[in-house]
Motif scaffolding. Structure first.
Motif, PDB file in Angstrom:
ATOM      1  N   SER A  49       0.792  -1.251   0.052  1.00  0.00           N
ATOM      2  CA  SER A  49       0.061   0.056   0.169  1.00  0.00           C
ATOM      3  C   SER A  49       0.753   1.395   0.024  1.00  0.00           C
ATOM      4  CB  SER A  49      -0.879   0.213   1.167  1.00  0.00           C
ATOM      5  OG  SER A  49      -1.832  -1.162   1.172  1.00  0.00           O
ATOM      6  N   LEU A  50       1.944   1.335   0.925  1.00  0.00           N
ATOM      7  CA  LEU A  50       2.802   2.370   0.905  1.00  0.00           C
ATOM      8  C   LEU A  50       3.643   2.445  -0.584  1.00  0.00           C
ATOM      9  CD1 LEU A  50       4.621   1.840   4.240  1.00  0.00           C
ATOM     10  CD2 LEU A  50       2.873   3.402   3.616  1.00  0.00           C
ATOM     11  N   VAL A  51       3.876   1.505  -1.293  1.00  0.00           N
ATOM     12  CA  VAL A  51       4.591   1.639  -2.655  1.00  0.00           C
ATOM     13  C   VAL A  51       3.677   2.367  -3.415  1.00  0.00           C
ATOM     14  CG1 VAL A  51       5.666   0.318  -4.489  1.00  0.00           C
ATOM     15  CG2 VAL A  51       6.214  -0.280  -2.207  1.00  0.00           C
ATOM     16  N   ILE A  52       2.119   1.972  -3.547  1.00  0.00           N
ATOM     17  CA  ILE A  52       1.370   2.304  -4.458  1.00  0.00           C
ATOM     18  C   ILE A  52       1.262   3.867  -4.118  1.00  0.00           C
ATOM     19  CG2 ILE A  52      -1.222   2.581  -4.943  1.00  0.00           C
ATOM     20  CD1 ILE A  52      -1.412  -0.513  -4.472  1.00  0.00           C
ATOM     21  N   VAL A  53       1.162   4.435  -2.829  1.00  0.00           N
ATOM     22  CA  VAL A  53       1.222   5.666  -2.542  1.00  0.00           C
ATOM     23  C   VAL A  53       2.388   6.340  -2.858  1.00  0.00           C
ATOM     24  CG1 VAL A  53       0.918   7.354  -0.715  1.00  0.00           C
ATOM     25  CG2 VAL A  53      -0.429   5.452  -0.625  1.00  0.00           C
ATOM     26  N   LEU A  54       3.359   6.040  -2.766  1.00  0.00           N
ATOM     27  CA  LEU A  54       4.629   6.495  -3.294  1.00  0.00           C
ATOM     28  C   LEU A  54       4.801   6.678  -4.858  1.00  0.00           C
ATOM     29  CD1 LEU A  54       7.732   7.377  -2.834  1.00  0.00           C
ATOM     30  CD2 LEU A  54       8.138   5.115  -2.880  1.00  0.00           C
ATOM     31  N   SER A  55       4.291   5.631  -5.565  1.00  0.00           N
ATOM     32  CA  SER A  55       4.363   5.778  -7.023  1.00  0.00           C
ATOM     33  C   SER A  55       3.371   7.030  -7.425  1.00  0.00           C
ATOM     34  CB  SER A  55       3.884   4.298  -7.398  1.00  0.00           C
ATOM     35  OG  SER A  55       4.776   3.297  -7.045  1.00  0.00           O
ATOM     36  N   ALA A  56       2.183   6.998  -6.772  1.00  0.00           N
ATOM     37  CA  ALA A  56       1.252   7.993  -7.233  1.00  0.00           C
ATOM     38  C   ALA A  56       1.581   9.351  -6.994  1.00  0.00           C
ATOM     39  CB  ALA A  56      -0.090   8.006  -6.415  1.00  0.00           C
ATOM     40  N   CYS A  57       2.432   9.736  -5.917  1.00  0.00           N
ATOM     41  CA  CYS A  57       3.017  10.880  -5.373  1.00  0.00           C
ATOM     42  C   CYS A  57       4.148  11.007  -6.339  1.00  0.00           C
ATOM     43  CB  CYS A  57       3.489  10.890  -3.946  1.00  0.00           C
ATOM     44  SG  CYS A  57       2.019  10.954  -2.884  1.00  0.00           S
ATOM     45  N   THR A  58       5.080  10.277  -6.772  1.00  0.00           N
ATOM     46  CA  THR A  58       6.151  10.584  -7.471  1.00  0.00           C
ATOM     47  C   THR A  58       5.735  10.846  -9.170  1.00  0.00           C
ATOM     48  OG1 THR A  58       6.314   8.180  -7.790  1.00  0.00           O
ATOM     49  CG2 THR A  58       8.015   9.287  -6.386  1.00  0.00           C
ATOM     50  N   SER A  59       4.570   9.942  -9.366  1.00  0.00           N
ATOM     51  CA  SER A  59       4.037  10.143 -10.630  1.00  0.00           C
ATOM     52  C   SER A  59       3.441  11.505 -10.725  1.00  0.00           C
ATOM     53  CB  SER A  59       3.012   8.966 -11.131  1.00  0.00           C
ATOM     54  OG  SER A  59       2.482   9.352 -12.380  1.00  0.00           O
ATOM     55  N   GLY A  60       2.760  12.076  -9.911  1.00  0.00           N
ATOM     56  CA  GLY A  60       2.129  13.212  -9.677  1.00  0.00           C
ATOM     57  C   GLY A  60       3.143  14.447  -9.705  1.00  0.00           C
ATOM     58  N   LEU A  61       4.213  14.296  -8.910  1.00  0.00           N
ATOM     59  CA  LEU A  61       5.176  15.143  -9.069  1.00  0.00           C
ATOM     60  C   LEU A  61       5.889  15.378 -10.555  1.00  0.00           C
ATOM     61  CD1 LEU A  61       7.269  17.124  -7.764  1.00  0.00           C
ATOM     62  CD2 LEU A  61       8.588  15.156  -7.086  1.00  0.00           C
ATOM     63  N   GLY A  62       6.055  14.214 -11.300  1.00  0.00           N
ATOM     64  CA  GLY A  62       6.560  14.299 -12.756  1.00  0.00           C
ATOM     65  C   GLY A  62       5.519  15.048 -13.500  1.00  0.00           C
ATOM     66  N   LEU A  63       4.356  14.803 -13.163  1.00  0.00           N
ATOM     67  CA  LEU A  63       3.273  15.645 -14.258  1.00  0.00           C
ATOM     68  C   LEU A  63       3.274  17.027 -13.780  1.00  0.00           C
ATOM     69  CD1 LEU A  63       0.261  13.178 -13.939  1.00  0.00           C
ATOM     70  CD2 LEU A  63       1.277  13.520 -15.774  1.00  0.00           C
ATOM     71  N   TYR A  64       3.450  17.298 -12.538  1.00  0.00           N
ATOM     72  CA  TYR A  64       3.514  18.745 -12.122  1.00  0.00           C
ATOM     73  C   TYR A  64       4.730  19.643 -12.992  1.00  0.00           C
ATOM     74  CZ  TYR A  64       3.912  22.963  -9.250  1.00  0.00           C
ATOM     75  OH  TYR A  64       4.066  24.397  -8.780  1.00  0.00           O
ATOM     76  N   LEU A  65       5.728  18.769 -12.671  1.00  0.00           N
ATOM     77  CA  LEU A  65       7.109  19.391 -13.065  1.00  0.00           C
ATOM     78  C   LEU A  65       7.010  19.548 -14.706  1.00  0.00           C
ATOM     79  CD1 LEU A  65       9.936  17.442 -11.261  1.00  0.00           C
ATOM     80  CD2 LEU A  65       9.024  19.778 -10.904  1.00  0.00           C
ATOM     81  N   LEU A  66       6.398  18.659 -15.403  1.00  0.00           N
ATOM     82  CA  LEU A  66       6.187  18.842 -16.931  1.00  0.00           C
ATOM     83  C   LEU A  66       5.418  19.968 -17.179  1.00  0.00           C
ATOM     84  CD1 LEU A  66       5.948  14.742 -18.054  1.00  0.00           C
ATOM     85  CD2 LEU A  66       7.941  16.723 -18.300  1.00  0.00           C
ATOM     86  N   SER A  67       4.092  20.157 -16.390  1.00  0.00           N
ATOM     87  CA  SER A  67       3.360  21.144 -16.651  1.00  0.00           C
ATOM     88  C   SER A  67       4.197  22.445 -16.497  1.00  0.00           C
ATOM     89  CB  SER A  67       2.005  20.913 -15.805  1.00  0.00           C
ATOM     90  OG  SER A  67       2.483  21.292 -14.476  1.00  0.00           O
ATOM     91  N   ARG A  68       4.903  22.775 -15.450  1.00  0.00           N
ATOM     92  CA  ARG A  68       5.544  23.683 -15.489  1.00  0.00           C
ATOM     93  C   ARG A  68       6.515  23.810 -16.531  1.00  0.00           C
ATOM     94  NH1 ARG A  68       2.675  24.422 -12.003  1.00  0.00           N
ATOM     95  NH2 ARG A  68       2.251  26.266 -13.448  1.00  0.00           N
ATOM     96  N   CYS A  69       7.275  22.897 -17.021  1.00  0.00           N
ATOM     97  CA  CYS A  69       7.999  23.267 -18.167  1.00  0.00           C
ATOM     98  C   CYS A  69       7.259  23.642 -19.477  1.00  0.00           C
ATOM     99  CB  CYS A  69       8.798  21.980 -18.380  1.00  0.00           C
ATOM    100  SG  CYS A  69      10.158  21.546 -17.109  1.00  0.00           S
ATOM    101  N   ALA A  70       5.910  22.970 -19.509  1.00  0.00           N
ATOM    102  CA  ALA A  70       4.983  23.274 -20.628  1.00  0.00           C
ATOM    103  C   ALA A  70       4.960  24.736 -20.687  1.00  0.00           C
ATOM    104  CB  ALA A  70       3.856  22.654 -20.568  1.00  0.00           C
ATOM    105  N   ARG A  71       4.923  25.732 -19.746  1.00  0.00           N
ATOM    106  CA  ARG A  71       4.617  26.975 -19.623  1.00  0.00           C
ATOM    107  C   ARG A  71       5.816  27.744 -20.348  1.00  0.00           C
ATOM    108  NH1 ARG A  71       0.073  28.429 -18.110  1.00  0.00           N
ATOM    109  NH2 ARG A  71      -0.821  27.312 -16.734  1.00  0.00           N
ATOM    110  N   ARG A  72       6.902  27.146 -20.524  1.00  0.00           N
ATOM    111  CA  ARG A  72       8.186  27.818 -21.179  1.00  0.00           C
ATOM    112  C   ARG A  72       8.025  27.722 -22.734  1.00  0.00           C
ATOM    113  NH1 ARG A  72      12.614  29.356 -18.484  1.00  0.00           N
ATOM    114  NH2 ARG A  72      12.333  29.676 -16.248  1.00  0.00           N
ATOM    115  N   THR A  73       7.141  26.785 -23.318  1.00  0.00           N
ATOM    116  CA  THR A  73       7.115  26.698 -24.729  1.00  0.00           C
ATOM    117  C   THR A  73       6.068  27.893 -25.142  1.00  0.00           C
ATOM    118  OG1 THR A  73       5.285  25.133 -24.420  1.00  0.00           O
ATOM    119  CG2 THR A  73       7.444  24.325 -24.544  1.00  0.00           C
ATOM    120  N   PRO A  74       6.030  28.239 -26.249  1.00  0.00           N
ATOM    121  CA  PRO A  74       5.273  29.421 -26.923  1.00  0.00           C
ATOM    122  C   PRO A  74       3.761  28.635 -27.303  1.00  0.00           C
ATOM    123  CG  PRO A  74       6.895  28.618 -28.459  1.00  0.00           C
ATOM    124  CD  PRO A  74       7.332  28.049 -27.441  1.00  0.00           C
ATOM    125  N   GLY A  75       2.811  29.528 -26.817  1.00  0.00           N
ATOM    126  CA  GLY A  75       1.486  29.253 -27.267  1.00  0.00           C
ATOM    127  C   GLY A  75       1.018  28.013 -26.781  1.00  0.00           C
TER     128      GLY A  75
END
Length: 464
Positions: free
Chosen positions: A71-97
């Motif tokens: 159960s802890l590994v499932i939560v850890l995987s969800a959190c790390t995956s969510g962090l990866g999505l968040y970082l990519l969304s931040r990077c997306a704002r650097r691209t034009p339009g």
């Protein structure tokens, strides 16, 4: 005539020139459309990308770790995956339009490696799409037989794979991810049905007790590294986050973060439910495919049918990013033989905040489709033909998916988001998010090295 493009820099920095863009690029057969995505439709698509065949292997993965550790590994995987999505969304704002992609972000960070990044993502998505066809082809003959059909054609695996490719063609050729929201919603109904069936059989008073000690809270062994890719693979949807960013009508940080939270949170809840109840029902004897543990009752037959529909409708969600990545690869290779616009290195010396403010404005530009109709048709056709040929000739992808989870999924979910974010902020002060990005990349390298090594060891030992 190249024209400079500027966008507001991520995390509170001033507007910076990102790169020179050839204005004619968007006129070479491309088109633009108004964004129509909402948090609901985008969350449904991301959730459907996440919830696939990984659900059926979760109880077996939990059995290898124990109830609490699993159960802890499932939560850890969800959190790390969510962090990866968040970082990519931040990077997306650097691209034009609204023309964000792994390729566009790579061009701003590691230009020379952009083609290789997209090629790796395309191969990963292509491999997963093959697995969906194989699962559908394996399930449907048993379903047809259980429903009383005796015609040899309906009991043929090849017929159902051919049927799947023909039925999926209209969906696979869709240009926009948002257009798949309704089929994704239908697929999620299958998840809800599996959710109920697992609970129904666990709480069945006629279920026999498990042997003493068959359920453990913690179990640690070197097999941990062979099962960890299952959890990583189960939460991978990062290949579609840029399409979500481009197509959201209101793609402010608040809306995008809400989409990520809803999709990851709902997937984590479903995985926990199925993993825990499946493990408590069958204990250490639970198979890698949960559905084979149940009797061939009418309820289970329709449950298998719902899973078959789920993987069927998940195929276009893998075809969409694979096509986009291959288009970028082909464009990158062709530009290598021609004069390409120069990209300026990102400098963040003025950064003073860790995040974009919650009330940042949505990007008002339309969704840009730079892929020509001929390229769109060609790449999609080749992907479908090759995936069809592979699914017809391969009967099991267990080993392939283990390697995909420990390599492709790890790179997309952890390594690339961490590296991209750090590169875009390498000259700024060390913030909490910058530290987390480095830790995420290091964690991804750890998963890749140890899990890939463990799987290679199993192959050499003949355990597969």
């Amino acid at each position: 005539m190249p024209v400079p493009a500027t966008v507001a820099a991520c995390d509170g920095a001033a507007a910076l020139p990102l790169h020179a863009v050839d204005a004619s690029e968007n006129d070479l057969g491309g088109d633009v459309e108004e964004p129509t995505g909402t948090v609901l439709t985008s969350s449904i698509n991301l959730a459907n990308t996440i919830l696939g065949s990984g659900m059926l292997s979760m109880p077996n993965a939990m059995a290898s770790l124990g109830l609490i550790l699993g159960s802890l590994v499932i939560v850890l995987s969800a959190c790390t995956s969510g962090l990866g999505l968040y970082l990519l969304s931040r990077c997306a704002r650097r691209t034009p339009g609204r023309d964000s992609s792994f390729f566009a972000v790579s061009k701003l960070t590691y230009p020379r490696a952009a083609v290789f990044f997209d090629a790796a993502i395309a191969v990963k998505c292509f491999g997963v799409s093959i697995s969906y066809l194989i699962i559908f082809g394996d399930l449907m003959p048993d379903i047809a037989e259980a429903l009383g059909f005796e015609a040899w054609l309906l009991l043929s695996r090849g017929f159902w794979i051919t049927f799947a490719i023909a039925a999926l063609a209209p969906l696979a050729f869709q240009k926009r991810l948002d257009a798949l929201a309704y089929t994704s919603f239908t697929a999620l109904l299958a998840v809800a049905y599996l959710f109920v069936v697992v609970a129904m059989f666990y709480f069945n008073p006629r279920r026999g007790p498990l042997p003493q000690g068959d359920i453990v809270l913690f179990r640690w062994s070197t097999e941990f590294f062979t099962h960890l890719p299952v959890f990583v693979f189960a939460f991978t949807c990062h290949q579609n986050i840029f399409s979500v960013y481009n197509e959201l009508r209101d793609n402010t940080s608040k809306q995008l973060n809400g989409t990520i939270t809803v999709s990851i949170g709902s997937a984590c809840a479903v995985y926990q439910w199925i993993a825990v109840l499946g493990y408590l029902t069958f204990g250490s004897k639970v198979a890698p495919n949960l559905l084979v543990m149940y009797d061939n009752s009418l309820v289970i037959t329709f449950c298998r049918l719902s899973v078959a529909i789920l993987v069927l409708f998940s195929y276009p969600l893998q075809c969409h990013p694979a096509r986009n990545c291959l288009d970028k690869v082909i464009s990158g290779i062709s530009h290598a033989w021609t004069k390409e616009p120069q990209f300026e290195r990102i400098v963040d010396e003025g950064d003073s905040a860790a995040d974009i403010p919650a009330n940042d404005d949505a990007t008002t530009a339309p969704v840009v489709h730079v892929m020509s109709p001929a390229m769109h048709l060609s790449i999609t056709s080749v992907l479908m033909i090759l995936s069809y040929a592979a699914a017809m000739s391969v009967t099991s992808l267990d080993l392939v998916l283990s390697f995909v989870g420990s390599t492709g999924s790890t790179c997309i979910s952890f390594i690339l988001p961490g590296l991209f974010y750090y590169k875009m902020h390498q000259h700024s002060r060390w913030t909490r998010m910058k530290i987390l990005s480095v830790l995420l990349a290091v964690y991804g390298v750890f998963v890749l090295v140890f899990c890939l090594g463990a799987n290679i060891s199993r192959v050499l030992d003949g355990d597969y």
